[in-house]
Design an enzyme around this catalytic site. Structure first.
Site, PDB file in Angstrom:
ATOM      1  N   HIS A 193      -7.773  -5.709   0.688  1.00  0.00           N
ATOM      2  CA  HIS A 193      -6.451  -4.984   0.723  1.00  0.00           C
ATOM      3  C   HIS A 193      -5.639  -5.612   2.172  1.00  0.00           C
ATOM      4  O   HIS A 193      -6.032  -5.208   3.145  1.00  0.00           O
ATOM      5  CB  HIS A 193      -6.927  -3.508   1.221  1.00  0.00           C
ATOM      6  CG  HIS A 193      -5.714  -2.616   1.046  1.00  0.00           C
ATOM      7  ND1 HIS A 193      -4.934  -2.433  -0.139  1.00  0.00           N
ATOM      8  CD2 HIS A 193      -5.093  -1.697   2.035  1.00  0.00           C
ATOM      9  CE1 HIS A 193      -4.027  -1.447   0.328  1.00  0.00           C
ATOM     10  NE2 HIS A 193      -4.302  -0.906   1.274  1.00  0.00           N
ATOM     11  N   SER A 197       0.740  -1.261  -0.168  1.00  0.00           N
ATOM     12  CA  SER A 197       0.038  -0.058  -0.021  1.00  0.00           C
ATOM     13  C   SER A 197       0.851   1.310   0.110  1.00  0.00           C
ATOM     14  O   SER A 197       1.631   1.487  -0.742  1.00  0.00           O
ATOM     15  CB  SER A 197      -0.924   0.127   1.191  1.00  0.00           C
ATOM     16  OG  SER A 197      -2.234   0.640   0.876  1.00  0.00           O
TER      17      SER A 197
HETATM   18  C1  GTR Z   1      -5.455   4.263   1.690  1.00  0.00           C
HETATM   19  C2  GTR Z   1      -4.989   5.230   0.446  1.00  0.00           C
HETATM   20  C3  GTR Z   1      -4.182   4.352  -0.155  1.00  0.00           C
HETATM   21  C4  GTR Z   1      -3.262   3.455   0.301  1.00  0.00           C
HETATM   22  C5  GTR Z   1      -3.819   2.808   1.556  1.00  0.00           C
HETATM   23  C6  GTR Z   1      -2.767   2.198   2.532  1.00  0.00           C
HETATM   24  O1  GTR Z   1      -6.403   5.155   2.489  1.00  0.00           O
HETATM   25  O2  GTR Z   1      -5.971   6.037  -0.052  1.00  0.00           O
HETATM   26  O3  GTR Z   1      -3.668   5.154  -1.294  1.00  0.00           O
HETATM   27  O4  GTR Z   1      -2.164   3.708   0.456  1.00  0.00           O
HETATM   28  O5  GTR Z   1      -4.424   3.849   2.531  1.00  0.00           O
HETATM   29  O6  GTR Z   1      -1.608   2.525   2.744  1.00  0.00           O
HETATM   30  O7  GTR Z   1      -3.233   1.110   3.348  1.00  0.00           O
END
Ligand code: GTR
Length: 406
Positions: free
Chosen positions: A387, A246
């Site tokens: 995610h 991420s």
């Molecule tokens: C989210 C962001 C993403 C990603 C994520 C993370 O809120 O929008 O770009 O970086 O966080 O780091 O888990």
């Protein structure tokens, strides 16, 4: 994950492939003067130009000056993980900036007679959250609040092992690899004022629209850990991979793009500002990321919020900067915010650059079905699930390392 700013998606985010729109990507093999890049020597120049373009417009300039480091080993356990590994803790201090906090590095080394290849990746919540090992000191650095594990921005005992699932240390070590990690907040705490008292308060120029942002600082920190690893005889310095999830995946890519000592790069769901094409209107956008996380990128990046087509680069060119080294781009099908298709296309459009080196990158233009890794020197998968970093992801990264980082 730690969301510093609450994500309030507005106005409406597009998750409809039919509405992505049409766009023309900049060609990595046409330089800024319009000249075609035909040879590896041409690419070496174009590479510098692209790094400059990403610095000027996206991540900000990484200060060039050498910073004097002092490495202090704070603990060694030669029978960690039930005798499987050597565990080492090393703090990196900045000699000319004694007030800056150290980067506290946690290393698991296989008990090999030879030097091991290594995965180097920053973690989200302190070295104590990577493992349940209670002898690892609880980080006292600023952390984003996450219920019981972090109260008033300080980790509590409940944070121990909180993200151990994302770091299968035993499997990694059994496969013959070292794992090297540090808390990303040691380099810069992840909030708009996090730069104060950290490296960006002493290096860079805050008056400039291309002054570096937090991602730039995290990437820089990864290179400083790499500096330390050059001195570690149990690590094969020619086989150190940059890995990140991420926001830390964005940093892992930018680190690997700039610092060719990284032998390979692994981007786990890095999304917008990482592996995903910016010109696709799908999931997170440049405007959204600049609004939620104003400190991540340089100030100039914000001028593209409503004019993404004016960016002189797109993210496939960041990925192409890894060439000819192996690259892994991974997505998750329930993580549409990161735009899996956009990440796949980013990887796909590196093909002509790898070709200059006689290598096949992805070798396909077909978006694969879920849980079907594809590619050659550049690999891609879209796994099922949300995610996260899972065992499935690591299984692919270990195989990728076995096959390509030898
Ligand atoms: C989210 C962001 C993403 C990603 C994520 C993370 O809120 O929008 O770009 O970086 O966080 O780091 O888990």
């Amino acid at each position: 994950v730690h969301l510093v700013n609450a994500q309030t998606p507005e106005p409406v985010f597009n998750y409809d492939e039919a509405k992505v729109g049409t766009y023309t990507l900049p060609d990595p093999l046409i330089d800024a003067k319009g000249k075609p890049v035909k040879t590896r020597a041409d690419w070496a120049n174009r590479r510098k130009e692209l790094i400059q373009l990403f610095a000027e417009n996206v991540y900000g300039q990484t200060p060039k000056q050498a910073v004097k480091l002092r490495f202090q080993t704070t603990a060694v356990d030669s029978s960690a993980l039930n005798g499987l590994a050597i565990r080492k803790q090393v703090s990196i201090f900045f000699i000319d900036y004694p007030k800056l906090p150290s980067i506290d590095v946690l290393i698991y080394l296989p008990k090999n007679n030879r030097a091991s290849a290594a995965f180097l990746g920053l973690n989200f919540c302190g070295n104590h959250c990577v493992t349940t090992d209670a002898t690892i000191p609880l980080s006292t650095r600023w952390m984003a609040n996450t219920g019981e594990a972090t109260i008033t921005n300080q980790a509590t005992g409940k944070a121990r092992g909180m993200q151990a699932r994302r770091w299968p240390v035993e499997t990694i070590v059994k496969r013959g690899y070292a794992l090297v990690t540090a808390y990303y907040g040691d380099i810069e705490p992840d909030h708009p004022k996090g730069w104060q008292g950290h490296i960006r308060s002493v290096l860079g120029d805050t008056t400039q629209p291309d002054n570096w942002g937090a991602i730039g600082a995290w990437a820089w920190g990864m290179s400083r850990i790499l500096d330390y690893l050059q001195t570690e005889p149990k690590i094969d310095t020619k086989r150190i991979m940059s890995i990140g999830h991420s926001r830390i995946g964005k940093a892992a890519l930018w680190a690997g793009a700039q610092d060719e000592r990284f032998a390979a790069v692994i981007s786990n769901e890095s999304g917008e500002g990482g592996a995903a094409l910016s010109r696709r209107w799908y999931g997170e956008t440049v405007e959204r990321i600049n609004t939620s996380f104003p400190h991540w990128f340089c100030v100039r990046y914000k001028t593209y919020n409503k004019h993404v087509v004016d960016l002189p680069i797109d993210q496939h060119e960041l990925l192409a900067l890894i060439a000819p080294r192996p690259l892994y781009v991974a997505s998750a099908s329930d993580d549409q915010w990161s735009d899996p298709k956009g990440e796949f296309l980013g990887a796909m459009h590196t093909e002509p650059v790898y070709k200059l080196y006689g290598k096949t990158a992805l070798g396909t233009t077909t978006f694969p079905t879920v849980n079907q890794p594809v590619g050659q020197t550049v690999r891609y998968h879209d796994r099922t699930g949300k995610h996260d970093v899972t065992d499935y992801d690591w299984e692919q990264y270990l195989r990728f390392a076995d096959e390509l980082v030898r």
